[in-house]
Design a protein around this motif. Structure first.
Motif, PDB file in Angstrom:
ATOM      1  N   TYR A 263      25.370 124.645  53.383  1.00 24.32           N
ATOM      2  CA  TYR A 263      26.351 123.760  54.025  1.00 24.32           C
ATOM      3  C   TYR A 263      27.402 124.610  54.722  1.00 24.32           C
ATOM      4  O   TYR A 263      28.008 125.491  54.105  1.00 24.32           O
ATOM      5  N   PRO A 265      30.807 124.147  56.839  1.00 17.68           N
ATOM      6  CA  PRO A 265      31.828 123.200  57.286  1.00 17.68           C
ATOM      7  C   PRO A 265      32.630 123.724  58.479  1.00 17.68           C
ATOM      8  O   PRO A 265      33.807 124.073  58.360  1.00 17.68           O
ATOM      9  N   ASP A 270      30.054 119.442  60.861  1.00 13.72           N
ATOM     10  CA  ASP A 270      29.377 119.942  59.668  1.00 13.72           C
ATOM     11  C   ASP A 270      27.913 120.239  59.973  1.00 13.72           C
ATOM     12  O   ASP A 270      27.237 119.462  60.653  1.00 13.72           O
ATOM     13  N   GLU A 272      24.260 121.279  58.017  1.00 10.70           N
ATOM     14  CA  GLU A 272      23.515 121.402  56.764  1.00 10.70           C
ATOM     15  C   GLU A 272      22.095 121.875  57.069  1.00 10.70           C
ATOM     16  O   GLU A 272      21.468 121.428  58.027  1.00 10.70           O
ATOM     17  N   ASP A 287      26.584 116.693  60.999  1.00 11.27           N
ATOM     18  CA  ASP A 287      27.508 115.592  60.726  1.00 11.27           C
ATOM     19  C   ASP A 287      26.833 114.490  59.930  1.00 11.27           C
ATOM     20  O   ASP A 287      27.037 113.294  60.176  1.00 11.27           O
ATOM     21  N   ARG A 403      32.126 114.066  54.695  1.00 16.11           N
ATOM     22  CA  ARG A 403      32.896 114.566  55.833  1.00 16.11           C
ATOM     23  C   ARG A 403      34.326 114.844  55.409  1.00 16.11           C
ATOM     24  O   ARG A 403      34.915 114.099  54.641  1.00 16.11           O
TER      25      ARG A 403
END
Length: 404
Positions: A263, A265, A270, A272, A287, A403
């Motif tokens: 992950y 940020p 975002d 992943e 996101d 989020r």
């Protein structure tokens, strides 16, 4: 003074000189950088307003703490004529390697306008990095083994694009440059034959507009590797390039730790990566949603996800004139920490690039190569220091992060 100390001292002197050059160039070139060449007109891009929110406070450094930094480069082994040196894949048509790589700048900011992007899963390598203002990201994708029919939407180049084409002996294609970056591009070894952009007089048919979507004009420009190679060939840039330095293996050769979930940020965005055991690849979510390719609807995936810890800082170049955001410099040279994710595992190491023409290599602390999995690689270019992003790595998939 050792050979390596000499190199590093020379790099320091180079950076000091570069800073002085940038300051001089910016003051003298912000108002005059248009080309006198005549090309088919392409409408000038509009600008999406930059966010006004203040970036979050610095996050404690989570990068690997391996020491010492390696002081030698592994000796590259030439690849067989039918192996793609950027992916390690055996090519059914080796003639596809007898051509110059192409690096294309691709939008990733304002997802409602740019996603899904086109031609991403065909790239051999992708570099993701912060935009000016330290929010959201932009990509540079490198193509050699495959030629998608459409790539984009294309956006303007950044200072990191002085480095990526040099590493991979590529032709750069982008929608334009800010005045300060353009001055540096024109003063580099890439110009004029390895830079295609409306900013340097290259318009249609190399770049074209797609008005089929109701989006701002700046998100409508596209191109493809074939168009850029044809343009470059007319200028004598063609044929197989010297691309030695990357190392690949079908199976891991270095023991790592389980890492099924990564992950990242980014501020206001975002990313992943979730490991898929069936395919042996990492799948991308952005996101909170699966991130797909507009050409085939398939989710973006990578054989390797590599986090590169790279020193970054604001320059004096105004990148976004409406909000005054400054261009970011990316010190993608010398050496720093890296994390390699492949086969559901995390391997800590270092990235290295000592000379401008060197390709990026990945090594352990002794300087021995860390092989990548055969296939494409997605590089995540993370800042070091006060703007460093605290990535989260988990041994098993636990669902997406909320989020912020």
């Amino acid at each position: 003074m050792s050979h390596m100390e000499h190199k590093r001292w020379r790099r320091v002197l180079t950076q000091i000189a570069l800073g002085l050059v940038v300051a001089a160039l910016v003051s003298g070139t912000l108002g005059a950088c248009s080309s006198s060449e005549t090309v088919e007109a392409i409408p000038a891009p509009t600008h999406t307003p930059a966010p006004t929110a203040t970036p979050p406070p610095p996050i404690a450094s989570p990068s690997p703490t391996l020491t010492p930094t390696p002081t030698r480069m592994p000796t590259p082994t030439p690849w067989p004529e039918n192996v793609n040196p950027l992916t390690g894949e055996v090519m059914s048509d080796p003639s596809l390697l007898e051509r110059v790589p192409v690096a294309i700048k691709i939008a990733n900011t304002w997802p409602q306008y740019v996603r899904p992007q086109a031609g991403i899963n065909s790239a051999d390598l992708i570099f993701e990095h912060y935009n000016e203002g330290w929010f959201a990201t932009r990509w540079t994708a490198v193509y050699l083994g495959k030629d998608p029919e459409r790539v984009g939407s294309c956006r303007s180049g950044r200072l990191i694009d002085l480095e990526i084409p040099a590493m991979y002996k590529a032709v750069l294609g982008c929608s334009g440059f800010s005045n300060g970056v353009l001055a540096l591009i024109k003063d580099s070894d890439l110009y004029p034959d390895r830079v295609a952009s409306p900013s340097v007089g290259v318009g249609a048919p190399v770049f074209y507009r797609d008005f089929s979507r109701n989006v701002p004009l700046e998100h409508t420009m596209f191109t493809n590797p074939a168009l850029l190679r044809e343009w470059a060939a007319e200028r004598g840039v063609s044929g197989r390039q010297e691309l030695e330095g990357m190392v690949f293996s079908e199976e891991p050769t270095i023991e790592g730790e389980p890492a099924a979930y990564v992950y990242i940020p980014w501020y206001r965005q975002d990313t992943e990566w979730r490991y898929d055991e069936d395919s042996g690849r990492y799948l991308r979510w952005s996101d909170g949603a699966p991130h797909t390719d507009a050409l085939d609807g398939q989710q973006l995936s990578a054989a390797n996800v590599v986090v590169l810890y790279v020193p970054q800082w604001n320059t004096d170049i105004i990148e976004e004139p409406h909000g005054g955001a400054l261009s970011i410099q990316f010190a993608l040279w010398d050496s720093n920490c890296a994390i390699i994710f492949r086969d559901g595992m995390r391997i800590d190491g270092f990235w290295q690039r000592w000379e401008r023409e060197d390709m990026l290599t990945l090594t352990d602390k002794e300087g021995d190569p860390i092989p990548l999995k055969v296939g494409n690689t997605f590089f995540e270019v993370i800042p070091t220091g006060e703007r460093e992003i605290e990535i989260i790595v988990e041994p098993q998939e636990r669902g997406r992060r909320p989020r912020r």
